[in-house]
Every structure is written in C-alpha cells, then in structure tokens.
Write an enzyme that holds these catalytic residues in place. Structure first.
Site, PDB file in Angstrom:
ATOM      1  N   ASP A 106       0.829  -1.196   0.000  1.00 29.57           N
ATOM      2  CA  ASP A 106       0.000   0.000   0.000  1.00 29.57           C
ATOM      3  C   ASP A 106       0.866   1.250   0.000  1.00 29.57           C
ATOM      4  OD1 ASP A 106      -1.989   1.842   0.182  1.00 29.57           O
ATOM      5  OD2 ASP A 106      -2.697   1.264   2.171  1.00 29.57           O
ATOM      6  N   ASP A 302      -2.435   5.402  -5.661  1.00 29.64           N
ATOM      7  CA  ASP A 302      -2.501   4.619  -4.428  1.00 29.64           C
ATOM      8  C   ASP A 302      -2.638   3.140  -4.774  1.00 29.64           C
ATOM      9  OD1 ASP A 302      -2.773   3.647  -1.889  1.00 29.64           O
ATOM     10  OD2 ASP A 302      -4.863   4.246  -1.677  1.00 29.64           O
TER      11      ASP A 302
END
Length: 633
Positions: A106, A302
């Site tokens: 992430d 992201d």
C-alpha cells in the site's frame, strides 16, 4: 468506501492518520550510502521500444563508509489480485525465528502492521497473529517526546483511520524483518505496528495487515533507505484483467526504453502525486478545465485502492464520452444490487474490440495510454459484460488513481528524482523473467551498481522460448479435493462447481477439467486437472504458484452450500514430459469417444435392419397376427 463483491479492501489514500509516532518529514536519500534493490514478485502487453534519454541511465552507487557492505537483492513472491481480492499482498517475515504474514502493498500507508497476539478486536485472517513472546529480537519502542504513549506499557502507539471508515491501532516495536527464502537481502531491523484493534474492511479482509510504502519515517521504504539497504525508489507492476501477479522492486531500476515519466512533488501533498492535464477518450479531449485535476491533493496514485475516483465534473464528462463510443452494447444492471454500477453487455471475451482507448495526458505533454482493462472490470454474473471501474469521488475534489489504472503497467516511484514512471508490459509474467540467479545468468549485475536493468526481463514475450534457462515450465496441475458433501448431493452441481473452481483460481473455465470423482462415506473425492490456456503450451510459473498457494494455504473458497473441503494432494507435470497425445488428451478422448459411438451406432443400425428383415421374412403358416407384433424390432 465503495468495494466490489466479494468484499475487498480499498484503502483510500485520502486518510486521516492520527497519533503517529515519528511522523516528521522524511529525510532525503543520502547519496553516500551504498544500496541495492529488493525485488519482490506479486504472486500471482507488449510495448514498443524507443530510445532512452541520457538522464535515464544507470544510477551508480557509492561505497558505504566504515567498511559496511551493501545488502543483496531480495526476491520474493506476492499473491492475490484486483480481480477477486481488490489488493496485492507480499509475504514478510517478522521476528526471530521468523513469523510469516501476508501484507497488502500500500503506497498510501506509512506504517507496516500485523495483528498481535494481544489483540482484543482483530478479524480472522490468513496467518496466525504475531506472538512477541516467541521472538528473541522483539523490542518495544519506549515512550519519548516524538510519539503518543501507552502509559501503562510505557510504549509508543500508532493509530490509522481510513476514508472507508476502517481503522487500525496498536503498539510500535523494533523487530527483524526478513524477505523470504528466495531473498539475498539480509534481514533488516525496522519498526512495525503490533495491532491491538482493527475495524471495518481491515477487520474483514483475508490479508493479515499492511505493508506501508508511503512517505514517512515509519514507512518500510523510508526505513530501508535510511539504513542504506536500497536507493530511494521502488516499482510496482500489477497483472491484467484475467491474471493476477506481477512484481515489486524495492530500490532503483534502469528505466525501460519508452517509460513515460510524470513529475511528482512531495511538497504538493503527503501522497504520491502526478501532474494530470487532460483525459482523452477515443482520441478526443474531454472539455474540462485542466485545474480540475489539481484540486485538494491533486492527482494521487494509491496501490492500496482498487478503482479510480474522479471529481464530479470530470467523472460525468468521462462517462458520457465513453457511452457515446460504445455502439450497440446494451446497458445492464451491475453484479451487486447494493451499488449502481455502470455495466454493458455484448462485448465478448476481448473488451478492446468494443471499448475505446483512453489517454491520460501528463503535465509534460506525455500520454499514459489506458486500454479497456485499465478502466473496466468483468461482470461476475453475465458473460461478455463489463462494468466501469471509474467512479465519482463523492464531494472530494481529489483525483485518485487505484490499481485498476495501472494493470499491466510498470510504475516506478522514483522518489530520489521526484518523478513517477509508467511503462506497459506483461506484469503477470514479469517475475518469471526477473528471476535470474548466478547459475542461469550469463551476465550478472555489477556489484557496484545500485540499479537493476529490467530491459531484458521486461521484453514483450509470450512464448516459452523466451523463458529463462533453469525455469520449470508447468504443463498441467492435478489435485485431489475431498468435499464434505455426499456423492448424491454433489452430482447435480458438478458443472457449477467447475465454474466456481475456475473463478476462485483466477483462470478460465475451459482450463478446469474434472477427471474423476468417487463417494467416500459422507464426502466425495474429486480429482481435478488444470491445463494451460488455449494460446499456450504451458502455465506460467507465477500462475501455477498462485494456484498451488491458494489450494495449499486454504485461500481457495467455495460457497457454504458445498460444505468444507480439503486438498489431499497435488502434482505438477512439466510440458516437456508430455507427448502430443498427452497434451491433447482431452480432445483425443472426446474424438475417440465420438468415433466409437458412431461406429457402434452404424453397426447397430446395420444389424437391426438385417435381423429385422430376416424375421419379417419368416412367417409360420399357422402364426397368429398378435405373435407377429411381438417380433423384435
């Protein structure tokens, strides 16, 4: 946060990070430190080459001071995909002896955390919780002026809250982080979070936790850079619509020819951003003010978010332009009634024949080309139907680009040079072509280079001849599955089960073959075979590894109506050991069966006609009429 069923974690980058320890601005990369890259494959398209500019040459590393040697490359598999999970995970090992965890990669998070054995509110995840008492190297981060403090334990704490209303909190500790048995990188000391509470999607997800790749001193990237283990860069490469997998590289790489770069300003926002100027659909620009993509946090990448989210005006323009280019495709309801997905049927197996290309025009005028798999996801209930994987970002004016946008795209987060690069390639096969050892590499990387040259590994390839020597090519996978369901109850649902097996293993249904099944008490033993796709003679190592991992690690899931299952055994057979007859066994078997049935039917008809004719020719003088009706036909 909107997620696609089955429930997946979409960690929105636009999050509120509370009570952060050591969250000062990250230090710049020290050029005097020696560093080498860490390569981590994600477990589970061709590109045209152009000349490379001089500024994209190798980054030469300098020797470490005080005689400290640099670390080696770390190579390790990553698992899962956007298709069924909504995220990609890597396996990290924490503690001494190591305890294994599946962590979501992430780039929107700055802390790496896993559930702790003391957790009072943690979900049922893939691996057992971390047990500090079983590690000889566990060391709490003692309270200091830079962190929030648990006054009872006198230990620093962390807390994260995300926009989709999930949260994580716990204690911070020093530990030894290892990168797997395939890694040449020595284990590194790093700070991680030992979770004591989690909620929302974090509680429900199958993955154990998060690997934070964002900006911040608690980020795994920043910590490895600070120690000189890697240069200030990392890359991600996600698989396509039908296959997961890909690769992750921690450290610098030699940019492949044709890589398109966008400026990324760390002062613009705390997240990885790019300068986006325009969006073109089928070659025509949307009529938008360029500043629409620069509001609030700007345009943000992201890796932990599944889909893409545009400001309201941009989303409406994009949707309308797309629909105007769809011709005869029929609009249908989405797969989940809880969401108003925009879906279209009638496109067939290849969406590129029915949906237009999309270009994202960067601030420097360069274009990031998006094919349909970069903005669509397959409808789970209607064959040949696809749904829009781009949504309106509520009232938030930020432009958020999740993993779907960069399918089959190598994305290089070159933090040292404040830029992010994009290059189209086949990410699902990338790890197989990156997996070079000293034994099979003709020209091993120089010990004085801080970068990896990915050009040979990233060459467009699809044939087995391009696989590296020493790689085991998988021709067929067989496995025995015991289902806690009786033979009689299972019999009417075998075709349904075949489709479910294909879906959960991320392969097409024609690759799944039911070899045999037998009843055993109150259960049924089924033998399955997985064959290569129609366009290949082998199953890629990444795909095979993902299939076997899902089976052996019990990550393969069936509806409750099928009861529980157990994989009794599995086997892998290389294609080189299979003759033409073996590789085409299914087609040969069908052809032989059809031939036998044809011959049998022909002979039967011939025999019956002849026999009937002879019987009808014989009539006893005193035979009664009903007796004639009893003659065999």
């Amino acid at each position: 946060m909107r997620v696609f069923a089955p429930l997946v974690l979409s960690l929105l980058l636009i999050s509120r990070e509370l009570a952060v320890c050591f969250e000062s601005s990250p230090r710049p990369f020290d050029g005097d430190r020696t560093s080498t890259p860490i390569v981590l494959p994600l477990a589970y398209s061709s590109a045209n080459y152009t000349s490379r500019s001089a500024e994209e040459s190798y980054l030469r590393m300098r020797g470490l001071r005080d005689g400290v040697h640099s670390a080696h490359n770390a190579r390790m598999p990553l698992f899962d995909d956007l298709l069924t999970n909504g995220y990609y995970t890597t396996q990290l090992y924490i503690g001494t002896p190591p305890q294994k965890f599946a962590l979501i990669v992430d780039s929107g998070s700055t802390v790496t955390y896993v559930p702790c054995s003391t957790c009072v509110q943690c979900g049922n995840h893939q691996d057992p919780r971390f047990r500090p008492e079983h590690s000889s190297t566990y060391e709490p981060v003692k309270c200091n002026i830079d962190c929030n403090c648990d006054k009872k334990k006198m230990q620093c704490t962390y807390e994260r809250q995300y926009a989709e209303m999930s949260s994580s909190s716990g204690l911070l500790a020093h530990e030894v982080i290892s990168f797997g048995k395939e890694s040449n990188l020595m284990p590194q000391h790093a700070i991680f979070g030992c979770e004591n509470s989690e909620s929302g999607d974090l509680f429900n997800q199958h993955a154990d936790g998060i690997m934070g790749l964002g900006r911040g001193q608690l980020s795994m990237v920043d910590q490895l850079v600070e120690k000189g283990a890697i240069s200030d860069s990392f890359s991600l490469c996600y698989g396509g619509m039908d296959l997961g997998g890909g690769a992750m590289v921690l450290g610098g790489i030699l940019p492949p020819p044709g890589m398109v770069f966008a400026h990324s300003d760390p002062g613009r926002s705390p997240y990885y951003n790019i300068e986006l100027k325009e969006i073109h659909v089928a070659g025509k620009a949307l009529h938008l003010n360029p500043r629409i993509f620069d509001r609030k946090h700007g345009t943000v990448l992201d890796s932990g978010t599944t889909y893409a989210y545009l400001p309201q005006e941009a989303f409406s323009a994009f949707k309308d332009a797309l629909i105007s280019n769809l011709g005869s495709l029929k609009k249908v309801d989405g797969p989940d009634p809880n969401y108003k997905d925009i879906c279209f049927a009638g496109a067939g197996r290849d969406p590129s024949k029915s949906f237009p290309e999309v270009d994202m025009v960067l601030g420097n005028g360069k274009k990031l080309k998006l094919v349909p798999e970069n903005y669509l996801f397959r409808h789970s209930k209607i064959d040949g139907a696809y749904c829009l994987g781009v949504f309106q970002n509520g009232k938030d004016p930020t432009t958020l680009l999740g993993g779907i946008i960069v399918r089959n795209t190598l994305v290089t987060y070159d933090r040292q040079n404040r830029r992010i690069g994009f290059w189209k390639t086949n990410c699902s096969e990338l790890w197989d072509r990156l997996h070079i050892t000293k034994e099979n590499s003709k020209d091993p990387p120089s010990s004085t280079s801080s970068t990896i040259d990915l050009a040979p590994a990233l060459s467009p390839s699809g044939s087995k001849d391009n696989f590296l020597p020493g790689q085991i090519q998988v021709g067929i996978i067989t496995f025995d599955m015991f289902l806690n369901l009786t033979y009689r109850a299972l019999l009417p649902h075998l075709k349904e089960l075949e489709v479910l097996v294909a879906h959960d293993l991320n392969i097409t249904s024609y690759q799944v073959h039911l070899v045999e099944f037998t009843g055993q008490g109150n259960g049924t033993l089924i033998k399955w075979a997985i064959s290569p796709a129609a366009t290949s003679d082998f199953i890629s190592n990444t795909t095979a590894m993902g299939i076997i991992a899902r089976l052996t690690e019990h990550r393969f899931r069936l509806p409750e109506t099928f009861g529980s299952y157990e994989v009794v055994q599995w086997n892998v057979e290389p294609p080189s050991r299979r003759s033409w007859w073996q590789r085409h066994l299914w087609a040969v078997g069908v052809a032989i069966s059809a031939l036998v049935m044809l011959v049998f039917t022909t002979l039967s008809v011939w025999y019956l006609r002849r026999h009937t004719s002879s019987l009808q020719a014989y009539r006893p003088v005193d035979a009664a009429a009903p007796e004639q009706e009893m003659q065999p036909l």
